[in-house]
Design a protein around this motif. Structure first.
Motif, PDB file in Angstrom:
ATOM      1  N   PHE A  56      46.978  10.773  32.527  1.00 54.50           N
ATOM      2  CA  PHE A  56      48.061  10.445  31.598  1.00 54.50           C
ATOM      3  C   PHE A  56      48.801   9.232  32.141  1.00 54.50           C
ATOM      4  CE2 PHE A  56      50.192  13.137  34.656  1.00 54.50           C
ATOM      5  CZ  PHE A  56      51.461  12.598  34.757  1.00 54.50           C
ATOM      6  N   GLY A  57      49.452   8.524  31.263  1.00 56.01           N
ATOM      7  CA  GLY A  57      50.208   7.346  31.683  1.00 56.01           C
ATOM      8  C   GLY A  57      49.312   6.325  32.359  1.00 56.01           C
ATOM      9  N   GLU A  58      49.907   5.447  33.098  1.00 57.05           N
ATOM     10  CA  GLU A  58      49.164   4.417  33.810  1.00 57.05           C
ATOM     11  C   GLU A  58      48.766   4.913  35.190  1.00 57.05           C
ATOM     12  OE1 GLU A  58      50.439   0.388  33.828  1.00 57.05           O
ATOM     13  OE2 GLU A  58      51.558   0.661  31.964  1.00 57.05           O
ATOM     14  N   GLY A  59      47.510   5.308  35.336  1.00 63.12           N
ATOM     15  CA  GLY A  59      47.000   5.723  36.633  1.00 63.12           C
ATOM     16  C   GLY A  59      47.509   7.059  37.136  1.00 63.12           C
ATOM     17  N   GLN A  60      48.114   7.857  36.286  1.00 61.66           N
ATOM     18  CA  GLN A  60      48.637   9.158  36.692  1.00 61.66           C
ATOM     19  C   GLN A  60      47.651  10.251  36.306  1.00 61.66           C
ATOM     20  OE1 GLN A  60      51.574   9.648  38.429  1.00 61.66           O
ATOM     21  NE2 GLN A  60      51.500   7.428  38.573  1.00 61.66           N
ATOM     22  N   ARG A  61      47.708  11.364  37.034  1.00 58.79           N
ATOM     23  CA  ARG A  61      46.874  12.531  36.732  1.00 58.79           C
ATOM     24  C   ARG A  61      47.700  13.788  36.885  1.00 58.79           C
ATOM     25  NH1 ARG A  61      42.091  11.788  40.873  1.00 58.79           N
ATOM     26  NH2 ARG A  61      41.286  13.743  40.071  1.00 58.79           N
ATOM     27  N   TRP A  62      47.388  14.774  36.048  1.00 55.40           N
ATOM     28  CA  TRP A  62      47.954  16.118  36.189  1.00 55.40           C
ATOM     29  C   TRP A  62      46.824  16.990  36.700  1.00 55.40           C
ATOM     30  CZ3 TRP A  62      52.603  18.223  36.323  1.00 55.40           C
ATOM     31  CH2 TRP A  62      52.698  19.603  36.253  1.00 55.40           C
ATOM     32  N   VAL A  63      46.914  17.403  37.972  1.00 53.39           N
ATOM     33  CA  VAL A  63      45.867  18.189  38.611  1.00 53.39           C
ATOM     34  C   VAL A  63      46.471  19.484  39.114  1.00 53.39           C
ATOM     35  CG1 VAL A  63      44.192  18.274  40.500  1.00 53.39           C
ATOM     36  CG2 VAL A  63      44.639  16.103  39.334  1.00 53.39           C
ATOM     37  N   THR A  64      45.867  20.602  38.731  1.00 51.28           N
ATOM     38  CA  THR A  64      46.295  21.887  39.282  1.00 51.28           C
ATOM     39  C   THR A  64      45.090  22.589  39.884  1.00 51.28           C
ATOM     40  OG1 THR A  64      46.036  23.135  37.215  1.00 51.28           O
ATOM     41  CG2 THR A  64      48.201  22.156  37.644  1.00 51.28           C
ATOM     42  N   LEU A  65      45.344  23.298  40.978  1.00 55.09           N
ATOM     43  CA  LEU A  65      44.327  24.059  41.699  1.00 55.09           C
ATOM     44  C   LEU A  65      44.784  25.497  41.803  1.00 55.09           C
ATOM     45  CD1 LEU A  65      43.994  21.609  44.732  1.00 55.09           C
ATOM     46  CD2 LEU A  65      42.645  21.579  42.636  1.00 55.09           C
ATOM     47  N   ALA A  66      43.840  26.418  41.857  1.00 51.97           N
ATOM     48  CA  ALA A  66      44.170  27.830  42.041  1.00 51.97           C
ATOM     49  C   ALA A  66      43.031  28.517  42.773  1.00 51.97           C
ATOM     50  CB  ALA A  66      44.422  28.519  40.699  1.00 51.97           C
ATOM     51  N   LEU A  67      43.351  29.610  43.395  1.00 53.51           N
ATOM     52  CA  LEU A  67      42.318  30.433  44.011  1.00 53.51           C
ATOM     53  C   LEU A  67      41.632  31.255  42.925  1.00 53.51           C
ATOM     54  CD1 LEU A  67      44.265  31.678  47.142  1.00 53.51           C
ATOM     55  CD2 LEU A  67      42.224  30.227  47.142  1.00 53.51           C
ATOM     56  N   PRO A  68      40.338  31.482  43.043  1.00 54.87           N
ATOM     57  CA  PRO A  68      39.641  32.289  42.038  1.00 54.87           C
ATOM     58  C   PRO A  68      40.214  33.697  41.937  1.00 54.87           C
ATOM     59  CG  PRO A  68      38.068  31.373  43.636  1.00 54.87           C
ATOM     60  CD  PRO A  68      39.447  30.986  44.073  1.00 54.87           C
ATOM     61  N   THR A  69      40.816  34.182  43.009  1.00 50.86           N
ATOM     62  CA  THR A  69      41.370  35.538  43.033  1.00 50.86           C
ATOM     63  C   THR A  69      42.841  35.593  42.640  1.00 50.86           C
ATOM     64  OG1 THR A  69      41.879  35.265  45.382  1.00 50.86           O
ATOM     65  CG2 THR A  69      39.769  36.298  44.822  1.00 50.86           C
ATOM     66  N   GLN A  70      43.460  34.426  42.394  1.00 53.60           N
ATOM     67  CA  GLN A  70      44.893  34.398  42.058  1.00 53.60           C
ATOM     68  C   GLN A  70      45.199  33.185  41.182  1.00 53.60           C
ATOM     69  OE1 GLN A  70      47.533  34.138  45.419  1.00 53.60           O
ATOM     70  NE2 GLN A  70      49.264  34.930  44.286  1.00 53.60           N
ATOM     71  N   ARG A  71      44.688  33.203  39.982  1.00 56.77           N
ATOM     72  CA  ARG A  71      44.832  32.058  39.089  1.00 56.77           C
ATOM     73  C   ARG A  71      46.245  31.864  38.551  1.00 56.77           C
ATOM     74  NH1 ARG A  71      39.852  30.158  38.372  1.00 56.77           N
ATOM     75  NH2 ARG A  71      38.092  31.576  38.418  1.00 56.77           N
ATOM     76  N   THR A  72      47.089  32.844  38.685  1.00 54.46           N
ATOM     77  CA  THR A  72      48.440  32.730  38.144  1.00 54.46           C
ATOM     78  C   THR A  72      49.354  31.868  38.995  1.00 54.46           C
ATOM     79  OG1 THR A  72      49.108  34.782  39.244  1.00 54.46           O
ATOM     80  CG2 THR A  72      48.331  34.951  36.962  1.00 54.46           C
ATOM     81  N   LEU A  73      48.972  31.578  40.224  1.00 57.09           N
ATOM     82  CA  LEU A  73      49.748  30.680  41.075  1.00 57.09           C
ATOM     83  C   LEU A  73      48.934  29.419  41.292  1.00 57.09           C
ATOM     84  CD1 LEU A  73      52.156  29.958  42.842  1.00 57.09           C
ATOM     85  CD2 LEU A  73      51.045  31.167  44.723  1.00 57.09           C
ATOM     86  N   GLU A  74      49.427  28.308  40.775  1.00 57.48           N
ATOM     87  CA  GLU A  74      48.706  27.056  40.881  1.00 57.48           C
ATOM     88  C   GLU A  74      49.433  26.080  41.802  1.00 57.48           C
ATOM     89  OE1 GLU A  74      46.431  26.588  36.661  1.00 57.48           O
ATOM     90  OE2 GLU A  74      48.457  25.811  36.770  1.00 57.48           O
TER      91      GLU A  74
END
Length: 90
Positions: A36-54
């Motif tokens: 999004f925007g100029e050169g920006q990214r929205w990246v989220t990571l999560a554990l396979p066992t706890q997807r509710t906390l990113e």
């Protein structure tokens, strides 16, 4: 009433290197990776066992640079739990 945490923010000098470390070494999975925007990214990571906390991985700007790796001051920023410590360490 608040039910749980949703996301933590991680400042990174290099978003791709952070993704590689968290996925390749620690076993996180990329949940979202959108440009999004100029050169920006929205990246989220999560554990396979706890997807509710990113973890949201953000590219550190010039003002944020001193905080990279020190987001919680001299205290741990995050504690990861494991039942296979030595295997994970090696």
């Amino acid at each position: 009433m608040i039910q749980s945490f949703g996301t933590l923010t991680l400042l990174a000098r290099n978003v791709d290197e952070a993704i590689e470390f968290y996925t390749g070494t620690l076993g996180f999975e990329v949940q979202v990776d959108h440009a999004f925007g100029e050169g920006q990214r929205w990246v989220t990571l999560a554990l396979p066992t706890q997807r509710t906390l990113e973890i949201t991985v953000c590219s550190a700007g010039e003002a944020d640079e001193p905080s990279v790796g020190r987001q919680a001051g001299t205290y741990p920023w995050i504690t990861l739990l494991t039942n296979t410590f030595y295997e994970d360490y090696e």
